[in-house]
Design a protein around this motif. Structure first.
Motif, PDB file in Angstrom:
ATOM      1  N   PHE A   1       0.844  -1.197   0.000  1.00 20.92           N
ATOM      2  CA  PHE A   1       0.000   0.000   0.000  1.00 20.92           C
ATOM      3  C   PHE A   1       0.875   1.241   0.000  1.00 20.92           C
ATOM      4  O   PHE A   1       1.898   1.303   0.705  1.00 20.92           O
ATOM      5  N   ASP A   2       0.463   2.230  -0.795  1.00 18.09           N
ATOM      6  CA  ASP A   2       1.129   3.528  -0.866  1.00 18.09           C
ATOM      7  C   ASP A   2       0.221   4.543  -0.190  1.00 18.09           C
ATOM      8  O   ASP A   2      -0.830   4.927  -0.722  1.00 18.09           O
ATOM      9  N   ALA A   3       0.603   4.976   1.026  1.00 19.66           N
ATOM     10  CA  ALA A   3      -0.256   5.878   1.797  1.00 19.66           C
ATOM     11  C   ALA A   3      -0.310   7.273   1.200  1.00 19.66           C
ATOM     12  O   ALA A   3      -1.283   7.994   1.430  1.00 19.66           O
TER      13      ALA A   3
ATOM     14  N   ASN B   1      11.436   2.809  -1.951  1.00 19.22           N
ATOM     15  CA  ASN B   1      11.911   2.961  -0.564  1.00 19.22           C
ATOM     16  C   ASN B   1      11.493   4.319  -0.023  1.00 19.22           C
ATOM     17  O   ASN B   1      12.295   5.232   0.129  1.00 19.22           O
ATOM     18  N   HIS B   2      10.225   4.438   0.281  1.00 20.33           N
ATOM     19  CA  HIS B   2       9.656   5.681   0.810  1.00 20.33           C
ATOM     20  C   HIS B   2       8.933   5.351   2.111  1.00 20.33           C
ATOM     21  O   HIS B   2       8.350   4.259   2.254  1.00 20.33           O
ATOM     22  N   PRO B   3       8.941   6.258   3.103  1.00 20.70           N
ATOM     23  CA  PRO B   3       8.270   5.940   4.377  1.00 20.70           C
ATOM     24  C   PRO B   3       6.788   5.651   4.262  1.00 20.70           C
ATOM     25  O   PRO B   3       6.217   5.012   5.147  1.00 20.70           O
ATOM     26  N   SER B   4       6.134   6.113   3.189  1.00 21.10           N
ATOM     27  CA  SER B   4       4.696   5.870   3.056  1.00 21.10           C
ATOM     28  C   SER B   4       4.378   4.507   2.459  1.00 21.10           C
ATOM     29  O   SER B   4       3.207   4.147   2.358  1.00 21.10           O
ATOM     30  N   ILE B   5       5.391   3.752   2.042  1.00 20.33           N
ATOM     31  CA  ILE B   5       5.168   2.407   1.502  1.00 20.33           C
ATOM     32  C   ILE B   5       5.098   1.430   2.679  1.00 20.33           C
ATOM     33  O   ILE B   5       5.988   1.386   3.528  1.00 20.33           O
TER      34      ILE B   5
ATOM     35  N   PHE C   1       9.797   1.123   5.567  1.00 17.05           N
ATOM     36  CA  PHE C   1      10.921   2.047   5.587  1.00 17.05           C
ATOM     37  C   PHE C   1      10.616   3.164   6.566  1.00 17.05           C
ATOM     38  O   PHE C   1       9.464   3.447   6.879  1.00 17.05           O
ATOM     39  N   HIS C   2      11.669   3.814   7.031  1.00 17.19           N
ATOM     40  CA  HIS C   2      11.506   4.962   7.920  1.00 17.19           C
ATOM     41  C   HIS C   2      12.626   5.935   7.639  1.00 17.19           C
ATOM     42  O   HIS C   2      13.744   5.552   7.301  1.00 17.19           O
ATOM     43  N   GLY C   3      12.329   7.220   7.793  1.00 18.72           N
ATOM     44  CA  GLY C   3      13.346   8.264   7.711  1.00 18.72           C
ATOM     45  C   GLY C   3      14.129   8.245   6.422  1.00 18.72           C
ATOM     46  O   GLY C   3      15.349   8.228   6.423  1.00 18.72           O
TER      47      GLY C   3
ATOM     48  N   PHE D   1      16.753 -11.486  -8.362  1.00 18.34           N
ATOM     49  CA  PHE D   1      15.918 -10.359  -8.795  1.00 18.34           C
ATOM     50  C   PHE D   1      15.527 -10.497 -10.267  1.00 18.34           C
ATOM     51  O   PHE D   1      14.477 -10.000 -10.666  1.00 18.34           O
ATOM     52  N   HIS D   2      16.364 -11.156 -11.069  1.00 15.40           N
ATOM     53  CA  HIS D   2      16.056 -11.304 -12.493  1.00 15.40           C
ATOM     54  C   HIS D   2      14.966 -12.344 -12.728  1.00 15.40           C
ATOM     55  O   HIS D   2      14.429 -12.429 -13.841  1.00 15.40           O
ATOM     56  N   LEU D   3      14.636 -13.137 -11.712  1.00 12.47           N
ATOM     57  CA  LEU D   3      13.576 -14.139 -11.844  1.00 12.47           C
ATOM     58  C   LEU D   3      12.285 -13.728 -11.151  1.00 12.47           C
ATOM     59  O   LEU D   3      11.211 -14.225 -11.509  1.00 12.47           O
ATOM     60  N   LEU D   4      12.360 -12.849 -10.165  1.00 15.83           N
ATOM     61  CA  LEU D   4      11.203 -12.480  -9.351  1.00 15.83           C
ATOM     62  C   LEU D   4      10.853 -11.025  -9.615  1.00 15.83           C
ATOM     63  O   LEU D   4      11.686 -10.137  -9.393  1.00 15.83           O
ATOM     64  N   PRO D   5       9.652 -10.742 -10.089  1.00 16.63           N
ATOM     65  CA  PRO D   5       9.301  -9.341 -10.383  1.00 16.63           C
ATOM     66  C   PRO D   5       9.163  -8.525  -9.103  1.00 16.63           C
ATOM     67  O   PRO D   5       8.931  -9.053  -8.011  1.00 16.63           O
ATOM     68  N   GLU D   6       9.290  -7.254  -9.253  1.00 15.94           N
ATOM     69  CA  GLU D   6       9.191  -6.326  -8.129  1.00 15.94           C
ATOM     70  C   GLU D   6       7.743  -6.244  -7.657  1.00 15.94           C
ATOM     71  O   GLU D   6       6.799  -6.343  -8.445  1.00 15.94           O
ATOM     72  N   ASN D   7       7.583  -6.073  -6.340  1.00 16.55           N
ATOM     73  CA  ASN D   7       6.280  -5.883  -5.684  1.00 16.55           C
ATOM     74  C   ASN D   7       5.392  -7.121  -5.758  1.00 16.55           C
ATOM     75  O   ASN D   7       4.178  -7.004  -5.552  1.00 16.55           O
TER      76      ASN D   7
END
Length: 1336
Positions: A57-59, A99-103, A133-135, A196-202
């Protein structure tokens, strides 16, 4: 449906919000491993099936993305107390570059519920939010393993509501589910970076789910992602590739161009303008896809019609002339795929893409890229996938092309199939044909064959590649067809999130070899995830509590008849003892309005009673002395006090309910009457301005911490604390209360660490056991006698938090005049001589004075005149500075921030930028408006708050802009974490002298500590001041809520982790804190001590970590730790006091019940001393010599000790070497025992009645196994419950001896295991019997 189609459809993901990707280029992705352990709560129903669902979730944009992961259904079982628990223990892996605190990751709890029609439905019954993530881009607490996630009522779809705010704590509409949480663990997982080349992001995926391209997991875990292993790759080549489109290439492109041109006119809402869309380029994207993502970025090649390859063919865009029906798009080069893996889900994907541009009216030619502002238009028209054929080598392949509304691996919209189809469905969209060959000797085989081969060759598993694949880069060929316009002005679109390329379009006539990987080796070692953890100890320290009576009425009568001196009021009448009022029921205004403002505080120490349990465990003192500090008076170490029984005899060392405290003279005689009485005179006439109010607050809120020491051994007996609130007279002329305090000591288990997987196991970090032992009871009286005061104490001039600058009026400096109160109410001033005012002038007049009165007089006048000229400039500057100087008095308390504002006015008619300079680091300007607003809410200030008010220079000095004649309020904060040196001075046994020489202490002017002065300058350009602020800091005593005392080896670091109880149980925590559990912060009074706090997760207690450097033995270090619950550290909710005793360490390995002998080397001092060794556990530690002996000067002597511990395990024993004549501590040792349990040869069981009685006699037999007579000794681990008829016996060889046992009665019901140790003549253990006693 094939394997690739099944995997592809099951793992389709929702992309992140479009604005998130535009913010900045994506950084390197971060891998996570999340373990969902169990769901616990009172809201769960036993027997009901539950499921966990995890989503990203992206707040910031209120957007869910990725794909929701679902756990298996699990039934809820019973869990004490009166709650249910659902065990999951499922592992989820994923990686993200956002990598954002709202994620965050959102966990939803779903249950099955029945419907009226007999079916079932899924209902959402709560959710939680896991921050990732934080800060900035730092992972949230990567070292923390176990956490408890608090759950909220409702469904996570509530996060899409427009009123949702981030962070969650600010949302008043979200309700926390009480007594319910999800236990989980989240940490970064570096091994996942290799795939990482086998597994998609998110994409959230379970460790039990098979990822195409990975080998199965080793062992029975089945988790292939914990330590992933890559399958071997096979290189294959595609050549002779050409594409045929239905019904022909010309008709297909004509229809496509006609539809695009109509769509262009429809979007522009215009009539035909003479322009038309033409084909600029035809591309083919070729890449390997494993069902989840492209293994590498697809290669891009340019296709040309086969007519252009003929000798007569032109090099331009084909015209609309007639073409042969077999015309095709041909690839002129060879495609090499090195990332292919023999797995059913691995496919080679083809995507046909057209590049279009607009052709203008003039000349019928398309405009060049430099002549047009818009970019080229790219459209994907067809795609296909191919799976290698099992066990075949070189072969020809024909694949049907797909199009229309069908999801493809490139995640783009495809041109649909023309409706007028006259061919079969398998070729209705065209075909792609090519010849495949393998460069290696191996042929493409199925994954099943590879897996079987891997199982057969388990001793030689394939080595996975640890290099993260780099984006595909192919150098642009300088030869071949022309570069297209789309290479220069357009970037590939519609290739999905897995398609990224650096070089744009590349013609494959150039070298197709993959580029060398960039070196990414680092010299920095990476820490392993399994780090040693310090075991926490429970936060159990000395707390002030109300006294209670334990003596009988007869014992109280004997105690008060012992002849203690009376406490007299101001009329010389005895003050009667009254019952202490209930704590908290006092009126501070009544105290301030009392006409008797003088306070004579009397502390009368009466008696000390030994505890029965303490007499069993350790040595009971014969003499004691006390250490404490009252208010800001100097610390007190009392003289040695002899313990005398109420019948007049000396202390026998046994447990006594109450023994009188009698002062011992230097010659050893006792002083009568008994007791020790100390008086403190607190006269407002000698207090600082406004200090009387602080003294009353001290009595109302503080407690007196008293340490009791053994006067002979100088060992710490225990500590006691008492609230000082009974000293408030509340309008009475005098008060006196009697108190009986428990003197207790706290014993901690030895330190330990948990390593590796044990540290990560749930429940491994239980706090160390802390044992509070009551050593005795201290009897004392508190009294306060009121006295009239000649002068009314000066109160604070104003309680305002705003300091106003002076108006510029010049006044006479106060140092030149001395004023007295006149009888008529006026003021009279006497002039003072200059030599009495100025010491420098007096010294100048005395030097080189001429002989004779006339010459001396003239000389003095010349010196005075010259001195006046010398100091004239300085005096004028001081007078002008005083005109613009304001003064603020701050009553500083350790850790508490004192907030005030200074009204700064620009006196000039032009604007100025004012620089604020402060000459002390403890006084600072509040720069953050949030902190400013927080302190104004606490102090109820009504002045405005400005955003971005200050500008920081390069030297970090704040600046503020002022308009002509403008006035602004500058916020200041004074906060100190340094304790008063008189308070920090540790009191203890190192130097016991004559003690308190005077029984009466007063706060006179000589004893008043000088206040600290801080200068604040407000300067304009050129360093010219426009205002000055003098801050007068007067330190005040601070509250001590708990006291901890540690004994540690000298010259080593003490590392302690103290576990705080739940935050709402701490005294001083405000009720109704918004947002649930607050975050706690700590600060230490010693800057050389590392002090920090760590949280284990929502709903869990927090830990305080301390790292203290110990000094040489027998040094005692004292420091304070302040605990806060607000971010701005306004006021501590708790202040803890710590003592660290540095001792010489001696490690001893021994066996319970057996004597272990060793020796200590004693070194003499410069002078001979008569010394004696004392131990904290005389029943378990013997010393030789036992009594006093002479330690020669600068000599060496051995001290023999024998250790016989009663219980197995680890234990501390303290040993002091004391000078018996001067009562000085010479040396001190800390014996660290590691005791093992002896082997039990026989076991017995006996039942005895509980609740008193005469006990019971039993007998057991022992046979001498030796042929010769032997002498044996008997001992037990519980001498309070078992006594022997004979402590030793002698038995002939092979004979049987009967041992008589006497079991003492027990007052409690339970079970006790008593060990009987049979030792030989050297006190070595021969046999050990175990007697289990059941008290019923």
């Amino acid at each position: 449906m094939g394997e690739w189609d099944r995997v592809f459809r099951q793992h389709l993901t929702l992309p992140p919000h479009p604005q998130r990707g535009r913010a900045r280029p994506p950084p390197r992705s971060t891998a996570f491993r999340c373990v969902l352990k169990y769901l616990h709560g009172a809201a769960l129903s036993q027997g009901v099936q539950y499921q966990l669902r995890l989503s990203l979730f992206d707040a910031t944009y209120h957007h869910f993305f990725g794909r929701t992961w679902r756990s298996s259904w699990q039934a809820a079982g019973a869990a004490p107390p009166r709650s249910a628990r659902v065990m999951f223990n499922e592992v989820v892996y994923f990686h993200t570059s956002l990598n954002h605190p709202s994620i965050a990751a959102v966990v939803e709890v779903v249950m099955t519920a029945g419907k009226r029609d007999g079916g079932s439905q899924h209902l959402s019954c709560g959710f939680g939010i896991i921050p990732l993530f934080h800060g900035g881009s730092e992972v949230t607490d990567p070292a923390t393993e176990d956490r408890a996630l608090k759950l909220y009522h409702g469904t996570p779809r509530a996060l899409l509501h427009p009123r949702f705010q981030n962070p969650v704590e600010k949302n008043k509409y979200m309700t926390v589910m009480e007594k319910s949480h999800l236990q989980y663990a989240l940490k970064s997982h570096q091994p996942l970076e290799a795939i990482f080349h086998l597994l998609p992001e998110n994409l959230l995926i379970s460790g039990m789910r098979t990822v195409p391209g990975l080998l199965p997991a080793h062992g029975d875990t089945g988790d292939c992602l914990q330590k992933p292993r890559l399958m071997k790759t096979v290189t294959c080549s595609l050549e002779g590739l050409f594409i045929q489109l239905y019904p022909s290439l010309e008709e297909f492109e004509e229809e496509l161009l006609e539809l695009l041109n109509s769509d262009r006119l429809l979007q522009a809402n215009t009539a035909p303008d003479g322009e038309e869309v033409v084909v600029r380029e035809r591309r083919l994207h070729v890449g390997v896809h494993n069902g989840l993502r492209f293994v590498q970025a697809p290669q891009v090649a340019v296709l040309v019609p086969d007519m252009e390859l003929s000798p007569g063919g032109c090099q331009g865009v084909p015209s609309s002339g007639a073409r042969d029906a077999s015309q095709a798009l041909v690839l002129r080069s060879r495609i090499q795929l090195s990332e292919m893996v023999p797995h059913p889900a691995f496919r080679v994907c083809f995507q046909l893409e057209y590049v279009f541009c607009s052709k203008g009216r003039a000349g019928g030619k398309a405009l060049s890229g430099s002549a047009r502002s818009e970019a080229a238009d790219m459209r994907s028209v067809r795609w296909a996938v191919w799976s290698p054929v099992v066990g075949t080598g070189d072969t020809d392949v024909v694949l049907p092309l797909r199009g229309g509304a069908c999801r493809g691996p490139c995640q783009t919209l495809m041109y649909r199939t023309p409706p007028s189809s006259r061919q079969g469905k398998h070729v209705e969209s065209g075909t792609v044909q090519f010849h495949v060959s393998s460069d290696s000797e191996e042929h493409l085989v199925t994954a099943a064959e590879i897996l079987c081969k891997d199982k057969d060759e388990s001793k030689q598993p394939p080595t996975p590649s640890l290099r993260v694949p780099t984006p595909w880069r192919v150098p642009v060929s300088p030869q071949g067809p022309r570069l297209s316009m789309s290479q220069l002005v357009a970037s590939p679109q519609g290739t999905g999130q897995t398609l990224q390329q650096d070089g744009g379009i590349t013609h494959l006539e150039a070298d197709l070899g993959s580029p060398d990987a960039e070196p990414c080796a680092s010299d920095q070692l990476r820490a392993l995830p399994f780090t040693p953890l310090q075991l926490p100890m429970a936060a159990v320290g000395l707390q002030a509590c109300s006294s209670h009576m334990s003596l009988s009425r007869a014992a109280l009568a004997r105690l008060h008849a012992a002849g203690f001196p009376d406490i007299l009021d101001r009329n010389q009448e005895p003050v009667e003892i009254s019952e202490p009022v209930e704590l908290g029921n006092f009126n501070l205004r009544l105290e301030e309005a009392d006409p008797l403002q003088g306070n004579e505080v009397v502390l009368q120490f009466l008696a000390f009673g030994s505890d029965a349990q303490g007499s069993v465990e350790g040595r009971q003192p014969r003499t004691v002395f006390l250490t404490f500090q009252f208010y800001r008076f100097p610390p007190v170490t009392t003289p040695r006090l002899q313990l005398v029984s109420t019948d007049g005899g000396l202390a026998t060392g046994l447990a006594m309910p109450a023994q009188l405290l009698v002062r011992v003279n230097e010659d050893g005689t006792l002083t009568r009457p008994p007791g020790l009485q100390l008086k403190y005179m607190v006269d407002p006439a000698f207090l600082r301005p406004g200090e009387h109010r602080w003294f009353l607050r001290y009595l109302a809120e503080h407690s007196l911490q008293i340490d009791v020491w053994d006067g002979d051994s100088l060992l710490h007996v225990g500590s006691a604390a008492i609230k000082l609130e009974p000293l408030l007279r509340q309008g009475q002329t005098a008060v006196r209360t009697y108190h009986e305090l428990e003197v207790a000591t706290t014993e901690y288990e030895p330190d330990g660490t948990v390593m590796g997987r044990e540290a990560l196991r749930h429940g491994a970090l239980r706090p160390l056991g802390v044992r509070v032992a009551v050593r005795g009871r201290l009897h004392l009286c508190l009294a306060n006698v009121g006295h009239p005061c000649d002068e009314t104490p000066e109160q604070l001039a104003s309680h305002s938090r705003t300091v106003t600058a002076p108006d510029g009026t010049v006044t006479t400096p106060g140092g030149s005049w001395c004023s007295r109160n006149a009888p008529g109410g006026g003021r009279t001033a006497w002039a003072r001589r200059l030599v009495d005012v100025d010491n420098e002038l007096e010294a100048a007049l005395r030097n080189r004075r001429p002989e004779g009165w006339p010459k001396q007089r003239a000389w003095d006048l010349q010196v005075i005149d010259a001195y006046r000229d010398h100091i004239k400039g300085e005096s004028i500057y001081q007078m002008l500075s005083q005109a613009i100087t304001a003064t603020r008095t701050v009553h500083a308390v350790l850790g508490t921030a004192e907030f005030f504002e200074f009204a700064l006015k620009n006196p000039y008619g032009v604007q100025h930028t004012v620089t604020i300079e402060v000459d002390h680091p403890e006084l600072s300007v509040i720069l953050d408006p949030r902190e400013w607003r927080h302190f104004k809410e606490l102090t109820k200030s009504v002045t405005p708050v400005e955003e971005d008010m200050f500008h920081l220079r390069d030297d970090l000095k704040p600046q503020v802009y002022l308009r002509p004649g403008e006035t602004v309020h500058i916020p200041f904060k004074y906060q100190t974490f340094s304790a008063d040196p008189a308070v920090v001075a540790a009191q203890g046994p190192a130097g016991l002298g004559t003690g308190a020489s005077e029984n009466t202490h007063s706060l006179g002017k000589s004893g008043t500590k000088q206040a600290k002065l801080i200068q604040v300058s407000f300067q304009v350009s050129g360093g010219k001041p426009i205002a000055l602020l003098r801050v007068k800091v007067e330190p005040q005593p601070h509250v001590v809520d708990q006291t901890f005392r540690f004994y540690h080896p000298e010259l080593t670091f003490l590392k302690k982790t103290i576990r705080l109880p739940p935050w709402h149980t701490l005294p001083g925590i405000p009720v109704g804190v918004p947002g649930g559990q607050p975050e706690m912060f700590v600060r230490c009074s010693d800057p050389d001590i590392i002090c920090e706090t760590k949280s284990l997760g929502p709903g869990e207690p927090q830990d305080i970590f301390l790292k203290v450097a110990g000094g040489p033995s027998p040094q005692i270090k004292k420091f304070f730790v302040a605990i806060y619950t607000d971010t701005w550290l306004a006021a501590p909710v708790q202040i803890w006091q710590f003592y660290l005793h540095s001792l010489q360490r001696l490690d001893v390995a021994c066996t319970a019940g057996q004597l272990t002998r060793l020796s200590l080397l004693l070194r003499g001092t410069a002078a001979p001393r008569r010394v004696q060794a004392f131990t904290s556990h005389p029943q378990e530690l013997e010393v030789d010599p036992k009594g006093a002996f002479l330690l020669p000067a600068n000599g060496i002597q051995d001290l023999y000790i024998g250790v016989r511990p009663r219980q197995a395990g680890s234990k501390f024993i303290y040993l002091n070497l004391v000078d018996v004549e001067s009562h000085q501590l010479v040396s001190s040792w800390l014996l660290c025992l590691s005791c093992r349990q002896p082997l039990i040869s026989k076991a017995f069981e006996i039942s005895l009645p509980a609740g008193g009685g005469k006990g019971c006699n039993k007998r057991i037999t022992y046979t001498n196994p030796y042929p010769s007579p032997r002498f044996y000794f008997l001992c037990t681990n519980r001498p309070d419950l078992l006594q022997f008829k004979e402590d030793s016996f002698e038995v002939a060889g092979g004979e049987v001896y009967t041992i008589g046992l006497r079991f003492a009665p027990s007052q409690t019901v339970g079970e006790e295991e008593i060990l009987v140790h049979i030792n030989d003549h050297e006190d070595k253990n021969e046999e050990t019997f175990c007697v289990k006693v059941l008290y019923q």
